[in-house]
Design a protein around this motif. Structure first.
Motif, short mmCIF file in Angstrom:
data_model
loop_
_atom_site.label_atom_id
_atom_site.label_comp_id
_atom_site.label_asym_id
_atom_site.label_seq_id
_atom_site.Cartn_x
_atom_site.Cartn_y
_atom_site.Cartn_z
N LYS A 137 -2.16 5.20 -7.91
CA LYS A 137 -0.78 5.61 -7.61
C LYS A 137 -0.17 6.48 -8.70
CE LYS A 137 1.42 1.36 -9.32
NZ LYS A 137 2.31 0.24 -8.96
N HIS A 157 -3.57 -2.12 5.73
CA HIS A 157 -2.41 -1.28 5.43
C HIS A 157 -1.20 -1.87 6.15
CE1 HIS A 157 -3.49 0.46 9.37
NE2 HIS A 157 -2.21 0.80 9.45
N GLU A 202 5.16 -1.46 -4.57
CA GLU A 202 3.74 -1.71 -4.82
C GLU A 202 3.63 -2.25 -6.24
OE1 GLU A 202 -0.60 0.49 -4.23
OE2 GLU A 202 1.22 1.68 -4.33
N LYS A 251 0.99 -3.51 -7.87
CA LYS A 251 -0.15 -2.81 -8.44
C LYS A 251 -1.01 -2.38 -7.27
CE LYS A 251 -2.99 -6.93 -9.43
NZ LYS A 251 -3.74 -7.63 -10.48
N GLU A 252 -2.13 -1.73 -7.57
CA GLU A 252 -2.95 -1.19 -6.50
C GLU A 252 -3.30 -2.28 -5.49
OE1 GLU A 252 -3.33 1.89 -6.39
OE2 GLU A 252 -3.05 2.58 -8.45
N GLY A 253 -2.94 -2.04 -4.22
CA GLY A 253 -3.33 -2.97 -3.16
C GLY A 253 -2.50 -4.23 -3.08
N ARG A 254 -1.32 -4.24 -3.70
CA ARG A 254 -0.47 -5.43 -3.64
C ARG A 254 0.97 -5.02 -3.39
NH1 ARG A 254 -1.85 -10.15 -7.65
NH2 ARG A 254 -3.68 -9.97 -6.33
N LEU A 255 1.50 -5.38 -2.21
CA LEU A 255 2.85 -5.01 -1.81
C LEU A 255 3.78 -6.21 -1.94
CD1 LEU A 255 4.72 -2.89 -0.15
CD2 LEU A 255 4.21 -4.42 1.77
N GLU A 265 6.82 -4.77 -12.02
CA GLU A 265 6.11 -3.51 -12.28
C GLU A 265 5.45 -3.50 -13.65
OE1 GLU A 265 9.07 -0.57 -11.57
OE2 GLU A 265 8.63 -0.41 -9.42
N GLN A 272 4.84 -11.41 -1.14
CA GLN A 272 3.86 -10.53 -1.77
C GLN A 272 2.54 -10.63 -1.01
OE1 GLN A 272 3.84 -9.87 -6.11
NE2 GLN A 272 1.73 -10.58 -6.09
N ASP A 281 -1.48 -9.38 -0.66
CA ASP A 281 -2.68 -8.76 -1.22
C ASP A 281 -3.39 -8.03 -0.08
OD1 ASP A 281 -5.28 -8.19 -2.15
OD2 ASP A 281 -5.25 -9.88 -3.53
#
Length: 398
Positions: A161, A183, A207, A209-213, A243, A275, A277
């Protein structure tokens, strides 16, 4: 950084050089020692405070609570530093022939390759770190290079990102991460209390981190400008803490401590964190004084709730965590208390799961709007409190 092995894969090893790892661990130990010093002072002063008069006791109690908060902050910083120092990867050897083939493929696309590393994190996700530059007269997008790497390595890769849009004409390091299994699409519907100009509810999708909303919803107590500022304060701090790497639990404790320290200048606020994954589909709910959330799987509905008080009530918090594994086509529905208040004017909250189960819409924004309109209809068109609905739909990547 540990070099690639000539035969097979390297074992998991720290991503930091040994000196850097030792230095971070030393910093972490220093923060822990400082936190322990605060704790020792606290124990002594709590014993001394028992004999004080009420006003002085309350003042000292506030001071002690602030020191407790500082000790927690220091311990969490030490924890994060230790995690970074011990973060490990496995370096996967690609072979000289394969690297030469990739070099030729990228050169034909206008990209010059200098170095490339294929890594696997301990949880199994693969990453590519590549040093490259654009040839003269070309301006290939970083995402296009990721598509070439995906085909060549038989991995579904996407730029990290923090990546720029284009490959620079100067040598630079670029990172690609394995595309998550899932997604999401999100939708929001809101209504402001009919006597106010602004909503006391605030929300955010981020986000972590990568792949975690993470989806975050806060409802400030009351309504209007003051409630809006209170919930906005909570959302802003949750975003900042998550973050930079703080855990959700620590972030919540730190925000709660800040609200307690603010005294009468800060009101209570609810906090609802979901959250997800996107690699595994595991979803975590952290609810602090918030309204129930719902998981919709076709016409089956599961209610997720917690019985605890909002932020800013007590220094010691009881935060409940609920975990569920989502599958393709599931929806997560989060809402503020205003919707439940509206339902209480009509049939009642008990009808909500049945209503959610009947929804056939697929678009999260349309689902959120449908829920909001249904609840307003139950209160005969009146909006007696701020209302916010967040809907997250999750699907497998094809």
């Amino acid at each position: 950084m540990k070099k690639q092995l000539m035969n097979g894969e390297a074992p998991f090893d720290s991503v930091l050089p040994e000196y850097g790892k030792r230095k971070l661990l030393m910093y972490a130990d220093s923060f822990r020692d400082l936190a322990n010093t605060f704790a020792d002072i606290q124990r002594q002063e709590k014993a001394d405070a028992i004999a004080e008069d009420r006003q002085e006791y309350l003042w000292k109690r506030r001071l002690l609570e602030n020191r407790d908060l500082m000790a927690e902050h220091l311990n969490e910083m030490a924890h994060i530093m230790t995690q970074v120092a011990e973060e490990s990867y496995r370096f996967i050897h690609m072979g000289d022939r394969k690297i030469k083939q990739l070099t030729h493929t990228l050169k034909e696309a206008g990209i010059l390759l200098k170095e490339i590393y294929l890594l696997e994190r301990e949880e199994g996700h693969k990453e590519i770190n590549i040093v490259m530059r654009a040839a003269k007269g070309t301006g290939l997008e970083v995402e296009e290079v990721g598509n070439l790497l995906s085909v060549f390595l038989n991995l579904r890769l996407m730029p990290a990102k923090t990546s720029p849009i284009f490959v620079s004409k100067d040598w630079g390091s670029y990172q690609y991460v394995e595309e998550p299994r899932f997604h999401v699409l999100t939708g929001v519907a809101k209504a402001v209390k009919e006597t106010e100009d602004v909503s006391g509810d605030n929300y955010s999708f981020l986000e972590v981190k990568e792949g975690r909303l993470a989806a975050v919803l806060s409802d400030g107590m009351g309504s209007g400008e003051k409630a809006c500022k209170d919930s906005e304060f909570v959302i802003d701090f949750v975003e900042k803490f998550l973050e930079v790497g703080f855990s959700k639990e620590t972030a919540v404790q730190m925000i709660n401590g800040s609200l307690i320290a603010g005294g009468e200048s800060q009101n209570m606020s609810t906090l609802d964190i979901c959250q997800i994954d996107l690699y595994t589909g595991v979803c975590e709910f952290n609810k602090i004084g918030s309204a129930p959330s719902y998981i919709k799987r076709e016409n089956l509905i599961e209610r997720i709730s917690a019985r605890n008080l909002p932020l800013g009530v007590f220094y010691e918090m009881d935060m409940e965590v609920t975990r569920r594994r989502l599958v393709d086509g599931d929806y997560v529905i989060m809402m503020s208390d205003g919707l439940l208040d509206a339902l209480s004017q009509g049939i009642g909250e008990e009808i909500l799961p049945e209503m959610l189960g009947r929804i056939q819409l697929k678009n999260p924004a349309e689902i959120a709007g449908n829920i909001l309109n249904f609840c307003i209809g139950q209160s005969k068109g009146r909006v007696r409190d701020d209302m916010t609905v967040l809907v997250i739909g999750i699907w497998e990547n094809l």
